[in-house]
Motif scaffolding. Structure first.
Motif, PDB file in Angstrom:
ATOM      1  N   PHE A 242       0.780  -1.141  -0.059  1.00  0.00           N
ATOM      2  CA  PHE A 242       0.225   0.527   0.100  1.00  0.00           C
ATOM      3  C   PHE A 242       0.555   0.823   0.212  1.00  0.00           C
ATOM      4  CE2 PHE A 242      -1.843   3.483   2.759  1.00  0.00           C
ATOM      5  CZ  PHE A 242      -3.058   3.913   1.178  1.00  0.00           C
ATOM      6  N   GLY A 243       0.730   2.117  -0.582  1.00  0.00           N
ATOM      7  CA  GLY A 243       1.145   3.475  -0.553  1.00  0.00           C
ATOM      8  C   GLY A 243       2.791   3.788  -1.450  1.00  0.00           C
ATOM      9  N   GLN A 244       2.681   2.434  -2.315  1.00  0.00           N
ATOM     10  CA  GLN A 244       4.112   2.289  -2.717  1.00  0.00           C
ATOM     11  C   GLN A 244       5.408   2.558  -2.058  1.00  0.00           C
ATOM     12  OE1 GLN A 244       3.778   6.206  -5.608  1.00  0.00           O
ATOM     13  NE2 GLN A 244       5.359   4.763  -6.707  1.00  0.00           N
ATOM     14  N   GLY A 245       4.913   2.062  -0.838  1.00  0.00           N
ATOM     15  CA  GLY A 245       5.806   1.747   0.088  1.00  0.00           C
ATOM     16  C   GLY A 245       5.415   2.557   1.447  1.00  0.00           C
TER      17      GLY A 245
ATOM     18  N   GLY B 121      11.789  -3.030  20.555  1.00  0.00           N
ATOM     19  CA  GLY B 121      11.874  -3.743  18.690  1.00  0.00           C
ATOM     20  C   GLY B 121      12.920  -4.349  18.030  1.00  0.00           C
ATOM     21  N   SER B 122      12.521  -4.904  16.929  1.00  0.00           N
ATOM     22  CA  SER B 122      14.196  -6.002  16.073  1.00  0.00           C
ATOM     23  C   SER B 122      14.451  -4.373  14.769  1.00  0.00           C
ATOM     24  CB  SER B 122      13.348  -6.782  16.108  1.00  0.00           C
ATOM     25  OG  SER B 122      14.324  -7.281  14.716  1.00  0.00           O
ATOM     26  N   ARG B 123      15.604  -4.339  14.927  1.00  0.00           N
ATOM     27  CA  ARG B 123      16.509  -3.364  14.344  1.00  0.00           C
ATOM     28  C   ARG B 123      16.268  -4.039  13.237  1.00  0.00           C
ATOM     29  NH1 ARG B 123      21.651  -0.852  16.224  1.00  0.00           N
ATOM     30  NH2 ARG B 123      19.957  -0.023  17.861  1.00  0.00           N
ATOM     31  N   GLN B 124      16.609  -5.148  12.947  1.00  0.00           N
ATOM     32  CA  GLN B 124      16.583  -5.858  12.110  1.00  0.00           C
ATOM     33  C   GLN B 124      15.149  -5.873  10.825  1.00  0.00           C
ATOM     34  OE1 GLN B 124      17.769  -7.330  14.993  1.00  0.00           O
ATOM     35  NE2 GLN B 124      19.910  -6.791  13.999  1.00  0.00           N
ATOM     36  N   LYS B 125      14.191  -6.341  11.591  1.00  0.00           N
ATOM     37  CA  LYS B 125      12.900  -6.082  10.985  1.00  0.00           C
ATOM     38  C   LYS B 125      12.459  -5.072  10.808  1.00  0.00           C
ATOM     39  CE  LYS B 125       8.348  -8.446  12.580  1.00  0.00           C
ATOM     40  NZ  LYS B 125       7.667  -9.051  13.575  1.00  0.00           N
ATOM     41  N   ALA B 126      13.284  -3.886  11.630  1.00  0.00           N
ATOM     42  CA  ALA B 126      12.993  -2.628  10.589  1.00  0.00           C
ATOM     43  C   ALA B 126      13.407  -2.174   9.527  1.00  0.00           C
ATOM     44  CB  ALA B 126      13.616  -1.521  12.271  1.00  0.00           C
ATOM     45  N   GLN B 127      14.545  -2.607   9.348  1.00  0.00           N
ATOM     46  CA  GLN B 127      15.062  -2.051   8.836  1.00  0.00           C
ATOM     47  C   GLN B 127      14.950  -2.571   7.261  1.00  0.00           C
ATOM     48  OE1 GLN B 127      19.280  -1.996   8.480  1.00  0.00           O
ATOM     49  NE2 GLN B 127      19.726  -3.666   6.795  1.00  0.00           N
ATOM     50  N   ALA B 128      14.327  -3.916   7.089  1.00  0.00           N
ATOM     51  CA  ALA B 128      13.363  -4.813   6.492  1.00  0.00           C
ATOM     52  C   ALA B 128      12.863  -4.639   5.747  1.00  0.00           C
ATOM     53  CB  ALA B 128      13.591  -6.509   7.142  1.00  0.00           C
ATOM     54  N   TYR B 129      11.552  -3.793   6.763  1.00  0.00           N
ATOM     55  CA  TYR B 129      10.181  -2.550   6.270  1.00  0.00           C
ATOM     56  C   TYR B 129      10.687  -1.817   5.892  1.00  0.00           C
ATOM     57  CZ  TYR B 129       6.993  -5.308   9.338  1.00  0.00           C
ATOM     58  OH  TYR B 129       6.199  -6.414  10.009  1.00  0.00           O
TER      59      TYR B 129
ATOM     60  N   ILE C 125      11.752   1.350   0.522  1.00  0.00           N
ATOM     61  CA  ILE C 125      12.499   1.903  -0.556  1.00  0.00           C
ATOM     62  C   ILE C 125      12.810   1.119  -1.914  1.00  0.00           C
ATOM     63  CG2 ILE C 125      14.675   2.406  -0.988  1.00  0.00           C
ATOM     64  CD1 ILE C 125      15.338   2.390   1.632  1.00  0.00           C
ATOM     65  N   ALA C 126      12.182   0.161  -2.437  1.00  0.00           N
ATOM     66  CA  ALA C 126      12.067  -0.825  -3.394  1.00  0.00           C
ATOM     67  C   ALA C 126      10.695  -0.472  -3.683  1.00  0.00           C
ATOM     68  CB  ALA C 126      12.174  -1.799  -2.693  1.00  0.00           C
ATOM     69  N   LEU C 127       9.105  -0.756  -2.673  1.00  0.00           N
ATOM     70  CA  LEU C 127       8.605   0.101  -3.527  1.00  0.00           C
ATOM     71  C   LEU C 127       8.054   1.367  -3.648  1.00  0.00           C
ATOM     72  CD1 LEU C 127       6.244  -1.626  -1.206  1.00  0.00           C
ATOM     73  CD2 LEU C 127       6.049  -2.414  -3.201  1.00  0.00           C
TER      74      LEU C 127
ATOM     75  N   GLY D 205      10.494   2.935  -5.623  1.00  0.00           N
ATOM     76  CA  GLY D 205      10.384   3.280  -7.265  1.00  0.00           C
ATOM     77  C   GLY D 205      12.314   3.825  -7.333  1.00  0.00           C
ATOM     78  N   GLY D 206      12.310   4.417  -6.421  1.00  0.00           N
ATOM     79  CA  GLY D 206      13.325   5.025  -6.620  1.00  0.00           C
ATOM     80  C   GLY D 206      12.866   6.665  -6.559  1.00  0.00           C
ATOM     81  N   GLN D 207      11.228   6.977  -6.785  1.00  0.00           N
ATOM     82  CA  GLN D 207      10.680   8.156  -6.051  1.00  0.00           C
ATOM     83  C   GLN D 207      10.155   8.565  -4.931  1.00  0.00           C
ATOM     84  OE1 GLN D 207       7.977   8.195  -9.791  1.00  0.00           O
ATOM     85  NE2 GLN D 207       9.292   6.583 -11.144  1.00  0.00           N
ATOM     86  N   GLU D 208      10.443   8.390  -4.134  1.00  0.00           N
ATOM     87  CA  GLU D 208      10.064   8.288  -2.952  1.00  0.00           C
ATOM     88  C   GLU D 208      11.517   8.920  -1.655  1.00  0.00           C
ATOM     89  OE1 GLU D 208       7.139   8.699  -2.743  1.00  0.00           O
ATOM     90  OE2 GLU D 208       5.545   8.531  -4.087  1.00  0.00           O
ATOM     91  N   ALA D 209      10.840  10.144  -1.039  1.00  0.00           N
ATOM     92  CA  ALA D 209      11.891  10.273  -0.607  1.00  0.00           C
ATOM     93  C   ALA D 209      12.059   9.694   1.182  1.00  0.00           C
ATOM     94  CB  ALA D 209      11.983  11.830  -0.565  1.00  0.00           C
ATOM     95  N   GLY D 210      10.410   9.729   1.446  1.00  0.00           N
ATOM     96  CA  GLY D 210      10.614   9.522   2.068  1.00  0.00           C
ATOM     97  C   GLY D 210      10.909   8.464   3.372  1.00  0.00           C
ATOM     98  N   PRO D 211      10.802   6.992   2.453  1.00  0.00           N
ATOM     99  CA  PRO D 211      11.691   5.959   3.159  1.00  0.00           C
ATOM    100  C   PRO D 211      13.157   5.979   3.106  1.00  0.00           C
ATOM    101  CG  PRO D 211      10.295   4.894   1.177  1.00  0.00           C
ATOM    102  CD  PRO D 211       9.556   6.831   1.785  1.00  0.00           C
ATOM    103  N   LEU D 212      13.817   7.078   2.920  1.00  0.00           N
ATOM    104  CA  LEU D 212      15.252   6.865   3.212  1.00  0.00           C
ATOM    105  C   LEU D 212      15.355   8.040   4.374  1.00  0.00           C
ATOM    106  CD1 LEU D 212      16.200   7.239  -0.654  1.00  0.00           C
ATOM    107  CD2 LEU D 212      16.853   5.910   0.790  1.00  0.00           C
ATOM    108  N   VAL D 213      14.583   8.939   4.366  1.00  0.00           N
ATOM    109  CA  VAL D 213      15.087   9.641   5.893  1.00  0.00           C
ATOM    110  C   VAL D 213      14.162   8.959   7.293  1.00  0.00           C
ATOM    111  CG1 VAL D 213      13.152  11.995   7.341  1.00  0.00           C
ATOM    112  CG2 VAL D 213      14.157  11.526   4.663  1.00  0.00           C
ATOM    113  N   ALA D 214      13.374   7.994   6.829  1.00  0.00           N
ATOM    114  CA  ALA D 214      12.562   6.852   8.324  1.00  0.00           C
ATOM    115  C   ALA D 214      13.723   5.652   8.210  1.00  0.00           C
ATOM    116  CB  ALA D 214      11.289   6.867   7.429  1.00  0.00           C
ATOM    117  N   LYS D 215      14.319   5.523   7.554  1.00  0.00           N
ATOM    118  CA  LYS D 215      14.918   5.038   7.577  1.00  0.00           C
ATOM    119  C   LYS D 215      16.354   5.442   8.456  1.00  0.00           C
ATOM    120  CE  LYS D 215      18.480   1.142   5.690  1.00  0.00           C
ATOM    121  NZ  LYS D 215      18.739   0.985   4.406  1.00  0.00           N
ATOM    122  N   ALA D 216      17.107   6.333   8.099  1.00  0.00           N
ATOM    123  CA  ALA D 216      17.776   6.968   8.550  1.00  0.00           C
ATOM    124  C   ALA D 216      17.160   7.524  10.506  1.00  0.00           C
ATOM    125  CB  ALA D 216      18.251   8.281   7.993  1.00  0.00           C
TER     126      ALA D 216
END
Length: 226
Positions: free
Chosen positions: A129-132, A148-156, A161-163, A165-176
Motif C-alpha cells: 500500500f502507498g508505494q511503500g 523492537g527488532s532493528r533487523q525487522k525495522a530495516q527489512a520494512y 524503498i524498493a516499492l 521505485g526511486g521516486q519516494e524520499a520518505g522511506p530513506l529519511v525514515a530509515k535514517a
C-alpha cells in the motif's frame, strides 16, 4: 460514512500535523521550548482529529471494529476489507503521531500497540500500500517499539524503498531516523539523507519537498544527534 472522504480528511489532518506543526516544534525546541511545547500540543490535537475521523469511518463500515481491535486475543481482532486499508493506515499513522506528541500521557502511550495492530491489519491485506508508505510506517513503529527488532525495522524500510521505485524520499529519511540514528551509524545516516534529497530534487511532489526539508534539517543537526 463515506470511506474515501473520511480517508481524505484523516490523511489531510495527519500530513498537515506532521509537515507543518510537529516539524516546526522540533526546530523550535532548542530556541524556544515553551513555543515548541505549544506546537506539539497543537499537533497532538490535529493527529487526534485525524485518528477519530478514521476510526469513526472504520466503526461505521464494520460495527464493533473498535472493541474488536482492543481484544487481547488476536483471533478476535477485526478483519479489513481492501477498501478499508487506507483508513487503517491513516488511523495507525495518526495514532502514532498523537502518541509521539503526548509522551507525558501514560494512558495514550499505552495505546501504542493499537497503532501497530492497525498497521498490521492493513499489512495483512495490502503490504504494498502507498508505494511503500505502509512498509515505512511498519518500520517506524517497529523501531519505536520497546524491544523492537532493528533487523525487522530495516527489512520494512528496505521494502518501502524498493516499492518507492526511486521516486519516494520518505522511506530513506525514515530509515535514517529509525535505523541509522539508533545504531549511531553517522555515515549511513548522512548517506540516506543525501539520497533522499537527490530523489526529492528529481521527483517533485509536496511529500518529497517536505522530506527534503526534513533531510536538510537533520543533516545540519548531525553534531547534536551523534
Amino acid at each position: 460514512g463515506h470511506l474515501k472522504l473520511a480517508e481524505s480528511v484523516s490523511a489531510g489532518f495527519t500530513q498537515y500535523a506532521y509537515a507543518f506543526v510537529a516539524f516546526d516544534a522540533e526546530k523550535l525546541d532548542a530556541k524556544n521550548p515553551k513555543a515548541a511545547a505549544d506546537m506539539r500540543e497543537r499537533a497532538g490535537r490535529l493527529y487526534a482529529r485525524a485518528h477519530r475521523h478514521a476510526m469513526a469511518a472504520l466503526e461505521k463500515s464494520t460495527p464493533g471494529f473498535s472493541a474488536a481491535l482492543r481484544q487481547t486475543d488476536a483471533t478476535q481482532h477485526p478483519k479489513l476489507k481492501p477498501e478499508q486499508v487506507p483508513l487503517a493506515y491513516w488511523a495507525a499513522a495518526s495514532l502514532g503521531g498523537w502518541i509521539s506528541m503526548s509522551k507525558d500521557d501514560p494512558d495514550l502511550v499505552a495505546d501504542f500497540p493499537l497503532s501497530m495492530r492497525l498497521a498490521g491489519l492493513a499489512w495483512q491485506v495490502d503490504p504494498d500500500f502507498g508505494q511503500g508508505a505502509l512498509a515505512s510506517l511498519m518500520g517506524t513503529l517497529e523501531s519505536a517499539k520497546v524491544g523492537g527488532s532493528r533487523q525487522k525495522a530495516q527489512a520494512y524500510f528496505d521494502q518501502a524503498i524498493a516499492l518507492g521505485g526511486g521516486q519516494e524520499a520518505g522511506p530513506l529519511v525514515a530509515k535514517a531516523e529509525g535505523v541509522a540514528l539508533p545504531a549511531e551509524d553517522k555515515k549511513q545516516f548522512e548517506s540516506l539523507l543525501k539520497q533522499a534529497i537527490e530523489i526529492s530534487q528529481s521527483h517533485r511532489s509536496l511529500q518529497n519537498e517536505v522530506m527534503r526539508e526534513r533531510a536538510l534539517w537533520l543533516l545540519t543537526s548531525v553534531d547534536e544527534l551523534f
